[in-house]
Design a protein around this motif. Structure first.
Motif, PDB file in Angstrom:
ATOM      1  N   UNK A  43       0.808  -1.219   0.000  1.00  0.00           N
ATOM      2  CA  UNK A  43       0.000   0.000   0.000  1.00  0.00           C
ATOM      3  C   UNK A  43       0.843   1.271   0.000  1.00  0.00           C
ATOM      4  N   UNK A  44       2.154   1.110   0.101  1.00  0.00           N
ATOM      5  CA  UNK A  44       3.070   2.253   0.107  1.00  0.00           C
ATOM      6  C   UNK A  44       4.135   2.007  -0.949  1.00  0.00           C
ATOM      7  N   UNK A  45       4.356   2.993  -1.815  1.00  0.00           N
ATOM      8  CA  UNK A  45       5.369   2.830  -2.856  1.00  0.00           C
ATOM      9  C   UNK A  45       6.760   3.186  -2.320  1.00  0.00           C
ATOM     10  N   UNK A  46       7.766   2.915  -3.118  1.00  0.00           N
ATOM     11  CA  UNK A  46       9.157   3.129  -2.707  1.00  0.00           C
ATOM     12  C   UNK A  46       9.440   4.603  -2.399  1.00  0.00           C
ATOM     13  N   UNK A  47       8.834   5.496  -3.145  1.00  0.00           N
ATOM     14  CA  UNK A  47       9.062   6.925  -2.930  1.00  0.00           C
ATOM     15  C   UNK A  47       8.596   7.351  -1.539  1.00  0.00           C
ATOM     16  N   UNK A  48       7.403   6.931  -1.153  1.00  0.00           N
ATOM     17  CA  UNK A  48       6.881   7.284   0.164  1.00  0.00           C
ATOM     18  C   UNK A  48       7.673   6.577   1.264  1.00  0.00           C
ATOM     19  N   UNK A  49       8.022   5.323   1.046  1.00  0.00           N
ATOM     20  CA  UNK A  49       8.796   4.566   2.025  1.00  0.00           C
ATOM     21  C   UNK A  49      10.148   5.227   2.280  1.00  0.00           C
ATOM     22  N   UNK A  50      10.872   5.541   1.235  1.00  0.00           N
ATOM     23  CA  UNK A  50      12.197   6.152   1.388  1.00  0.00           C
ATOM     24  C   UNK A  50      12.096   7.567   1.948  1.00  0.00           C
ATOM     25  N   UNK A  51      11.069   8.295   1.570  1.00  0.00           N
ATOM     26  CA  UNK A  51      10.860   9.631   2.127  1.00  0.00           C
ATOM     27  C   UNK A  51      10.615   9.566   3.621  1.00  0.00           C
ATOM     28  N   UNK A  52       9.841   8.595   4.049  1.00  0.00           N
ATOM     29  CA  UNK A  52       9.561   8.414   5.465  1.00  0.00           C
ATOM     30  C   UNK A  52      10.827   8.031   6.218  1.00  0.00           C
ATOM     31  N   UNK A  53      11.635   7.151   5.631  1.00  0.00           N
ATOM     32  CA  UNK A  53      12.908   6.786   6.252  1.00  0.00           C
ATOM     33  C   UNK A  53      13.827   8.010   6.367  1.00  0.00           C
ATOM     34  N   UNK A  54      13.918   8.795   5.305  1.00  0.00           N
ATOM     35  CA  UNK A  54      14.797   9.965   5.313  1.00  0.00           C
ATOM     36  C   UNK A  54      14.371  10.974   6.374  1.00  0.00           C
ATOM     37  N   UNK A  55      13.071  11.201   6.510  1.00  0.00           N
ATOM     38  CA  UNK A  55      12.581  12.128   7.532  1.00  0.00           C
ATOM     39  C   UNK A  55      12.885  11.594   8.941  1.00  0.00           C
ATOM     40  N   UNK A  56      12.686  10.303   9.142  1.00  0.00           N
ATOM     41  CA  UNK A  56      12.961   9.704  10.448  1.00  0.00           C
ATOM     42  C   UNK A  56      14.449   9.783  10.765  1.00  0.00           C
ATOM     43  N   UNK A  57      15.270   9.463   9.801  1.00  0.00           N
ATOM     44  CA  UNK A  57      16.725   9.505  10.019  1.00  0.00           C
ATOM     45  C   UNK A  57      17.181  10.929  10.319  1.00  0.00           C
ATOM     46  N   UNK A  58      16.664  11.887   9.574  1.00  0.00           N
ATOM     47  CA  UNK A  58      17.026  13.288   9.790  1.00  0.00           C
ATOM     48  C   UNK A  58      16.574  13.763  11.173  1.00  0.00           C
ATOM     49  N   UNK A  59      15.385  13.383  11.577  1.00  0.00           N
ATOM     50  CA  UNK A  59      14.882  13.745  12.902  1.00  0.00           C
ATOM     51  C   UNK A  59      15.770  13.157  13.986  1.00  0.00           C
ATOM     52  N   UNK A  60      16.154  11.890  13.838  1.00  0.00           N
ATOM     53  CA  UNK A  60      17.034  11.236  14.791  1.00  0.00           C
ATOM     54  C   UNK A  60      18.369  11.978  14.892  1.00  0.00           C
ATOM     55  N   UNK A  61      18.963  12.268  13.764  1.00  0.00           N
ATOM     56  CA  UNK A  61      20.267  12.937  13.746  1.00  0.00           C
ATOM     57  C   UNK A  61      20.183  14.350  14.317  1.00  0.00           C
ATOM     58  N   UNK A  62      19.142  15.067  13.976  1.00  0.00           N
ATOM     59  CA  UNK A  62      18.969  16.413  14.516  1.00  0.00           C
ATOM     60  C   UNK A  62      18.817  16.378  16.032  1.00  0.00           C
ATOM     61  N   UNK A  63      18.076  15.404  16.539  1.00  0.00           N
ATOM     62  CA  UNK A  63      17.824  15.336  17.975  1.00  0.00           C
ATOM     63  C   UNK A  63      19.044  14.853  18.756  1.00  0.00           C
ATOM     64  N   UNK A  64      19.728  13.838  18.233  1.00  0.00           N
ATOM     65  CA  UNK A  64      20.827  13.225  18.985  1.00  0.00           C
ATOM     66  C   UNK A  64      22.189  13.837  18.681  1.00  0.00           C
ATOM     67  N   UNK A  65      22.291  14.539  17.558  1.00  0.00           N
ATOM     68  CA  UNK A  65      23.593  15.076  17.165  1.00  0.00           C
ATOM     69  C   UNK A  65      24.430  14.083  16.387  1.00  0.00           C
ATOM     70  N   UNK A  66      23.879  12.885  16.151  1.00  0.00           N
ATOM     71  CA  UNK A  66      24.577  11.886  15.363  1.00  0.00           C
ATOM     72  C   UNK A  66      24.749  12.376  13.932  1.00  0.00           C
ATOM     73  N   UNK A  67      25.868  12.024  13.328  1.00  0.00           N
ATOM     74  CA  UNK A  67      26.125  12.451  11.958  1.00  0.00           C
ATOM     75  C   UNK A  67      25.119  11.814  11.000  1.00  0.00           C
ATOM     76  N   UNK A  68      24.638  12.607  10.071  1.00  0.00           N
ATOM     77  CA  UNK A  68      23.691  12.099   9.087  1.00  0.00           C
ATOM     78  C   UNK A  68      24.363  11.106   8.143  1.00  0.00           C
ATOM     79  N   UNK A  69      25.615  11.332   7.891  1.00  0.00           N
ATOM     80  CA  UNK A  69      26.340  10.438   6.995  1.00  0.00           C
ATOM     81  C   UNK A  69      27.011   9.390   7.766  1.00  0.00           C
TER      82      UNK A  69
END
Length: 69
Positions: A43-69
Motif C-alpha cells: 500500500x506504500x510505494x518506494x518513494x513514500x517509504x524512502x521519504x519516510x525513512x529519510x525524515x525519520x533519520x534526519x529527525x534522529x540525527x537532529x535530535x541526537x547530534x549523530x552524523x547524518x552520513x
C-alpha cells in the motif's frame, strides 16, 4: 518496527518526550510506511517509504547530534 524507529521511541521514552514530539511522530510514520511497503498487498510505494525513512533519520540525527552520513 524497525531498528531506527525502535531507537527513536526508546530515546523519546527515556527523555520523557510528549506524544506529539517529532521523534515520536517520525518513528510512527516510518513504521506505518514500512508496514505498507512490505505488506501484501503493498500500500506504500518506494518513494513514500524512502521519504519516510529519510525524515525519520534526519529527525534522529537532529535530535541526537549523530552524523547524518
Amino acid at each position: 518496527m524497525t531498528d531506527l524507529s525502535d531507537k527513536m521511541i526508546a530515546k523519546a521514552d527515556a527523555d520523557k518526550l510528549p506524544g506529539d514530539h517529532d521523534l515520536r511522530t517520525s518513528a510512527l510514520a516510518f513504521n506505518e510506511a514500512t508496514e505498507g511497503f512490505y505488506g501484501n498487498p503493498q500500500t506504500v510505494d518506494i518513494k513514500k517509504f524512502m521519504g519516510s525513512w529519510a525524515r525519520a533519520r534526519r529527525t534522529w540525527c537532529d535530535y541526537t547530534g549523530e552524523s547524518l552520513m
